[in-house]
Scaffold this motif. Structure first.
Motif, PDB file in Angstrom:
ATOM      1  N   GLU A  20      -0.475   3.753 -11.968  1.00  0.00           N
ATOM      2  CA  GLU A  20      -0.634   2.476 -11.281  1.00  0.00           C
ATOM      3  C   GLU A  20      -1.294   2.603  -9.910  1.00  0.00           C
ATOM      4  N   VAL A  21      -0.843   3.533  -9.076  1.00  0.00           N
ATOM      5  CA  VAL A  21      -1.398   3.633  -7.729  1.00  0.00           C
ATOM      6  C   VAL A  21      -2.658   4.488  -7.739  1.00  0.00           C
ATOM      7  N   THR A 198      -0.153   2.901   3.408  1.00  0.00           N
ATOM      8  CA  THR A 198      -0.777   2.695   2.105  1.00  0.00           C
ATOM      9  C   THR A 198       0.049   1.688   1.330  1.00  0.00           C
ATOM     10  N   ASP A 199      -0.625   0.828   0.573  1.00  0.00           N
ATOM     11  CA  ASP A 199       0.086  -0.167  -0.233  1.00  0.00           C
ATOM     12  C   ASP A 199       0.951   0.486  -1.299  1.00  0.00           C
ATOM     13  N   ALA A 200       0.683   1.754  -1.599  1.00  0.00           N
ATOM     14  CA  ALA A 200       1.473   2.468  -2.604  1.00  0.00           C
ATOM     15  C   ALA A 200       2.727   3.098  -2.004  1.00  0.00           C
ATOM     16  N   GLU A 464      -4.956   8.264  -0.983  1.00  0.00           N
ATOM     17  CA  GLU A 464      -4.676   6.838  -0.820  1.00  0.00           C
ATOM     18  C   GLU A 464      -5.504   6.219   0.289  1.00  0.00           C
TER      19      GLU A 464
END
Length: 588
Positions: A20-21, A198-200, A464
């Motif tokens: 996903e990431v 990071t959005d992850a 990322e």
């Protein structure tokens, strides 16, 4: 010098559907890793080369301030029992037995082992740090431990590690932020996390764009704007009001025509208290009260009451402690413990309710609320503490340099933790009985610090923060190779010879070079080069006959034609410029 045709680099056109990431997708697609089982990965040649470069940077910086140990991953039960963490870690600890039935665990951290070693080996005061170890499991962790005679020594060790970690992350090309953090199960008086946005990321960070304030949400505070209090009704005493169907905060606010900030929210828990000296663990009722527009931060709550775990109260427990239903719970009329987690109910009030007036609260009766509730007058509590999450847009808690409050508004963003440093204090040396002689020959208890870095997380965070739809790019310091020489047509003998000669020259100049000598179309080679994180690509194509090659900079997706006799010097110059730029950027 390495040739692509002889390296195992199994690139993928598409990422597996369960990835996903960005970092997970690209590590798989670029042939850095392959999954062996749930959460378990094999590191392939490109991934291992990058990890080795990261480890080399860590080792070089840590050797400046400490000494390296190598400790086992499988650990005996006894030291963990001494510290109290054999039971305290609960299900977070992986446990197993050997063939003789002895209890063992997988050591996710080594405070107990280092303390045991210090207890048996350190006899007298010596002015040198005891720190540094590398230990290997699926998540590769570099831990360092310091033992000092006093708090001043711990401060020095802590600051040395802080500086070393900043250099490590800077050299690895990370744009990081250092934040105040909760010490959690490690314990101690102070800790800092090194985070990469990071959005992850799995952590939430509150930071101020005006000053240097930054903290993990588990530790963050803010300055709240004043709230306009409601006018009291009647004689100002708590008044019972029928509020049918108004169980949600939004419904209560609409019914009374108030801001959620004037409603008292109740969140009820059962908290686990670990039994001491072989006594059983016990569960205790905990009622938390805070503003209706705020959320409980359970990490802060655990720290405030000294509990090991929390769970939400069930209906029968709500009846036992409140004699009321969910949605209509309130603080008025409750009896509470004098100390947290004693027998009965522990009542915790968030500090934002102190000094407030004429609030609305649940009446512990279905479809009823109380208004005109004044904290301190109409109800009391076991302790008042900061137990709330800060909200984005709230005022920065820091004072400005001129003494006035900072004008900044907090921003909340996701981040991944790449390092964490702790002042552990005496938690382990006291529980495990470690003693040394100080400079005057007096027996004293050493004070500890602990400092950790996640090796793979550095690589993940770097990907990322530097990727696009075609792949990712790494700084030269941690990339598996600094430059890839791409021969656009390997069947052309002249081009192949030029590529081989250029790669050999780059290698002799000290550059980490990969020669793409595969019998593939040029477009395939270009796509693979863009995918796998190498910062520079030199295309050896038709212009080579005229003495020119193309230099592609992956980070900017830009290219320039360069004379063959100048290309080596230019690449070296670019790499040096990158190093200087990293040093200048560093922490955010």
């Amino acid at each position: 010098m390495h040739s692509w045709s002889k390296l195992f680099i199994p690139t993928l056109r598409e990422a597996p559907t369960d990835a996903e990431v960005a970092s997970h997708k690209f590590l798989l697609r670029a042939g850095y890793i392959r999954q062996l089982g749930a959460g378990i990965y094999n590191y392939l040649p490109l991934g291992q080369r990058s990890l080795n470069k990261i480890i080399a940077i860590v080792r070089e910086e840590m050797d400046k301030i400490g000494q390296e140990f190598y400790l086992p991953a499988i650990l005996p039960k006894e030291p963990w029992v001494e510290s109290g963490r054999w039971s305290g870690m609960g299900e977070n600890m992986f446990r197993l037995k050997d063939r003789k039935g002895a209890d063992l665990c997988l050591g996710m951290t080594h405070e107990e082992i280092m303390t045991s070693m210090a207890r048996s080996e350190l006899r007298s005061y010596e002015p040198r740090p005891k720190s540094g170890l590398l230990r290997v499991r699926q998540f590769t962790m570099k831990d360092s431990y310091s033992f000092d005679i006093d708090k001043a020594g711990l401060d020095k060790s802590y600051n040395l590690h802080d500086a070393a970690y900043r250099r490590i992350f800077t050299r690895c090309g990370l744009r990081f932020v250092v934040v105040e953090a909760d010490s959690g199960a490690m314990g101690g008086s102070q800790s800092q996390e090194f985070m990469v946005y990071t959005d992850a990321g799995e952590d939430l960070i509150a930071s101020c764009p005006v000053c240097d304030y930054a903290a993990n949400l588990e530790k963050a505070t803010s300055r709240l704007d004043p709230v306009s209090e409601m006018e009291p009704t009647g004689d100002g005493a708590p008044e019972l009001v029928s509020t049918p169907g108004c169980a949600a905060i939004s419904d209560v606010a609409e019914f009374f025509n108030i801001s959620p900030a004037s409603d008292i929210k109740c969140v009820a828990y059962m908290a686990l208290k670990r039994g001491a000296a072989g006594k059983p663990d016990t569960w205790h009722g905990v009622a938390t009260f805070l503003r209706g527009d705020h959320q409980v931060n359970e990490t802060k709550l655990l720290g405030a009451i000294g509990a090991a775990d929390l769970r939400t109260m069930q209906a029968e427990e709500l009846t036992q402690f409140f004699n009321g239903p969910a949605g209509f719970l309130g603080p008025v009329g409750l009896t509470h413990n004098a100390k947290p987690l004693d027998e009965g109910l522990t009542v915790i009030v968030d500090k934002s309710l102190e000094g407030r007036k004429n609030l609305v609260a649940g009446a512990n009766k279905l479809d009823y609320h109380l208004r005109n509730v004044v904290p301190g007058r109409d109800f009391t509590w076991t302790i008042a503490a900061d137990i709330r999450n800060v909200n984005e847009g709230e005022a920065c808690p820091q004072p400005a340099h001129d003494g006035n409050p900072c004008a900044g508004k907090l921003v909340v963003g996701r981040a991944v933790e790449v390092g964490h440093i702790f002042k552990l204090g005496y938690k382990y040396t006291e529980s495990m009985g470690a003693r040394v002689l100080d400079i005057n020959g007096k027996e004293v208890m050493p004070i500890m610090g602990c400092y950790g870095i996640g090796i793979e997380r550095i690589l993940t965070a770097a990907i990322e923060q530097s990727n696009d739809k075609n792949g990712f790019w790494l700084p030269s310091s941690i990339a598996p190779f600094t430059v890839v020489v791409t021969v656009t047509n390997s069947s052309d003998a002249a081009l192949a010879e030029t590529g081989q000669s250029l790669a050999a020259e780059l290698h002799s100049a000290g550059l980490d070079v990969l020669l793409d000598d595969r019998d593939e179309r040029a477009g395939v080679k270009f796509k693979d080069a863009d995918l796998v994180g190498i910062p520079y690509r030199i295309n050896v194509g038709k212009k080579a006959a005229g003495g020119q090659v193309e230099l592609v900079t992956r980070a900017t997706s830009t290219s320039v034609d360069v004379a063959l006799h100048e290309i080596v010097a230019l690449v070296k110059e670019r790499v040096q410029e990158d190093t200087l730029l990293l040093t200048a950027e560093g922490s955010l």
